[in-house]
Enzyme design. Structure first.
Site, short mmCIF file in Angstrom:
data_model
loop_
_atom_site.label_atom_id
_atom_site.label_comp_id
_atom_site.label_asym_id
_atom_site.label_seq_id
_atom_site.Cartn_x
_atom_site.Cartn_y
_atom_site.Cartn_z
N ASN A 124 0.87 -1.17 0.00
CA ASN A 124 0.00 0.00 0.00
C ASN A 124 0.91 1.22 0.00
OD1 ASN A 124 -1.80 2.04 0.50
ND2 ASN A 124 -2.67 1.14 2.36
N HIS A 151 -12.60 3.83 -0.17
CA HIS A 151 -12.64 2.89 0.96
C HIS A 151 -13.35 1.59 0.60
CE1 HIS A 151 -12.04 6.30 4.13
NE2 HIS A 151 -10.90 5.67 3.91
N ASP A 190 -6.02 13.98 15.53
CA ASP A 190 -6.14 12.65 16.12
C ASP A 190 -7.28 12.60 17.13
OD1 ASP A 190 -4.05 10.10 16.74
OD2 ASP A 190 -5.45 10.64 18.35
N GLY A 244 -10.15 2.94 12.88
CA GLY A 244 -9.59 3.37 14.18
C GLY A 244 -10.58 3.96 15.16
N ILE A 245 -11.35 4.96 14.75
CA ILE A 245 -12.30 5.60 15.67
C ILE A 245 -13.51 4.70 15.86
CG2 ILE A 245 -13.77 7.63 16.04
CD1 ILE A 245 -11.84 9.19 14.15
N GLU A 255 -8.17 -4.12 5.34
CA GLU A 255 -8.06 -3.91 3.88
C GLU A 255 -6.95 -4.77 3.28
OE1 GLU A 255 -8.12 0.05 5.32
OE2 GLU A 255 -9.13 0.76 3.51
P1 ADP Z 1 -6.02 5.29 8.96
O1 ADP Z 1 -7.19 5.88 8.25
O2 ADP Z 1 -4.78 6.12 8.83
O3 ADP Z 1 -5.80 3.81 8.72
P2 ADP Z 1 -6.99 4.48 11.58
O4 ADP Z 1 -8.07 3.63 11.03
O5 ADP Z 1 -5.87 3.80 12.30
O6 ADP Z 1 -6.37 5.45 10.51
O7 ADP Z 1 -7.68 5.52 12.57
C1 ADP Z 1 -6.94 6.52 13.20
C2 ADP Z 1 -7.87 7.30 14.11
O8 ADP Z 1 -8.41 6.40 15.09
C3 ADP Z 1 -7.17 8.42 14.86
O9 ADP Z 1 -7.99 9.59 14.87
C4 ADP Z 1 -7.07 7.85 16.26
O10 ADP Z 1 -7.04 8.85 17.26
C5 ADP Z 1 -8.36 7.07 16.33
N1 ADP Z 1 -8.38 6.14 17.47
C6 ADP Z 1 -7.60 5.05 17.67
N2 ADP Z 1 -7.87 4.52 18.90
C7 ADP Z 1 -8.81 5.31 19.47
C8 ADP Z 1 -9.49 5.31 20.72
N3 ADP Z 1 -9.24 4.38 21.66
N4 ADP Z 1 -10.39 6.28 20.95
C9 ADP Z 1 -10.64 7.23 20.03
N5 ADP Z 1 -10.05 7.28 18.84
C10 ADP Z 1 -9.13 6.35 18.55
#
Ligand code: ADP
Length: 399
Positions: free
Chosen positions: A14, A186, A288, A333-334, A384
């Site tokens: 990627n 996505h 973040d 992530g979120i 993914e």
């Molecule tokens: P990407 O799109 O780069 O793959 P991710 O799917 O890893 O990103 O998501 C990153 C986001 O997830 C960031 O905003 C991070 O703060 C958020 N995140 C990860 N763990 C938590 C958590 N425990 N609580 C809130 N947000 C989180």
């Protein structure tokens, strides 16, 4: 003594503007198993490499000078060398790539040869910030390892099932014919969720579902019977929901105003909309979500509240496109890790019939709605890279 059996392995790449992420999978009789993953970040500036084994245990970390890791090409050459000892006893049979744009031509992943490469290059103008970087490792490998089969997997492909009205802008029609359409992104994440749900929660796929992919990039997808019928991202990955640093939906008149009233160049506007907006721009604190939720700054609260508000509006819009809603899925992530964001979004959607189960939500359970909730709510981790590896096996008949 007979030689030990050689496992077939697949490399997933990627490639972004300054990063090269990779994952290596064993092709086993029972399916795919990741045994190595990692990334080179900061290519051409402060490049550094880290790798973990399949269980997430850190294996290796290195920093490089800007000169020694000056391009995607250099990063790929270095990675292939680093992988050699890790691949002893394995036979690398294919490479699967994430490619952002397949235009209207590719609704499926495809094995890449010189002719396909030409077609993919024709989409560079549709995604100039991403497509060239995605294609660079494919081009390198076609030249240096022509024997190694490569498969391109597209972020746009899954959305080619959308009805025509979901792909249009109300612009003069000639622009649509010229490719100015809503492609959606996505798609590999949504396809993984649809496959996982089909295998584990068939009832979920059978109905009208909205999947909310909430990572640094944020989008949503409306699924009917597991197929995309609408999505929040459009011509580019700027549209729809607010993201870490991207603005999401924006009145096109704002862009004109920024150019006229502030004298901003197109490059300056593009840079601001992609890299300085979204949660970062609104909060002035961070892009973040975890940092924003922990912050006491008023800007952080403002950004989180807007994020939740827009997400709820987007679910409402996609529910209208679906003609109702049976299930909502949170991922990335979120979506996977923040009970607070999930419950805040669901609270705003109570009118649609969502009833969240607070304990299940706090525990990051799979089903996070109450048993009697008319709309079920789920948390399903996305993957993914696994989807790309599965596609690569399917396209090349490696199963
Ligand atoms: P990407 O799109 O780069 O793959 P991710 O799917 O890893 O990103 O998501 C990153 C986001 O997830 C960031 O905003 C991070 O703060 C958020 N995140 C990860 N763990 C938590 C958590 N425990 N609580 C809130 N947000 C989180």
């Amino acid at each position: 003594m007979s030689a030990p059996p050689v496992n077939r392995a697949i490399l997933v790449l990627n490639a972004g503007s300054s990063s090269l992420k990779f994952e290596v999978f064993d092709v086993l009789p029972g399916g795919l198993q990741c045994f190595l993953r990692g990334q080179i970040d900061g290519i051409a500036t402060h490049a550094h490499f880290k790798a973990k084994d399949g269980a997430g245990v850190p294996l290796h970390a290195t920093a490089f000078s800007a000169e020694s890791m000056s391009s995607q090409h250099a990063a790929l050459v270095w990675l292939l060398q680093w992988l050699q000892p890790a691949l002893v006893g394995k036979n690398l049979v294919a490479v699967g790539h994430r490619v952002v744009h397949g235009g209207t031509l590719f609704a499926e992943p495809i094995r890449v040869d010189a002719a396909v490469m030409q077609q993919l290059e024709a989409f560079v103008h549709l995604a100039p910030l991403h497509q060239p970087h995605n294609l660079e490792p494919i081009r390198c490998l076609l030249a240096e390892r022509p024997d190694l089969p490569q498969v391109a997997c597209f972020d746009t492909a899954f959305h080619r099932s959308q009805p025509p009205e979901a792909e249009m802008f109300a612009l003069p029609w000639r622009f649509h014919e010229d490719g100015v359409q809503r492609y959606g992104f996505h798609g590999l994440s949504y396809e993984y969720i649809a496959r996982t749900a089909r295998a584990q929660i068939p009832a979920l796929v059978a109905g009208r579902t909205v999947v909310a992919h909430l990572g640094n990039g944020v989008s949503m997808c409306a699924l009917r019977d597991g197929q995309s019928v609408g999505t929040s991202m459009g011509f580019t990955a700027l549209d729809g929901c607010p993201m870490g640093t991207r603005c999401g939906s924006l009145d096109a008149g704002v862009v004109l105003h920024l150019a006229r009233a502030y004298g901003m160049s197109l490059d300056a506007i593009e840079s601001m909309l992609y890299r300085e907006s979204g949660l970062l721009g609104l909060s002035g604190v961070s892009s973040d979500m975890q940092e924003l939720l922990a912050s006491g700054e008023p800007g952080a609260r403002r950004a989180v509240d807007y994020f939740v508000y827009r997400l709820a509006r987007e679910v409402g819009s996609l529910a209208a496109a679906l003609g109702g809603l049976d299930a909502l899925v949170f991922t990335a992530g979120i979506g996977e890790n923040s009970p607070e964001i999930r419950s805040a979004v669901c609270e705003r959607l109570a009118w649609l019939g969502l009833r969240i189960a607070p304990q299940a939500n706090a525990a990051n359970a799979s089903q996070i709605s109450t048993a009697d909730s008319p709309v079920s709510v789920w948390r399903i981790p996305t993957n993914e890279e696994q989807m790309i590896a599965e596609h690569t096996c399917e396209v090349l008949n490696l199963w």
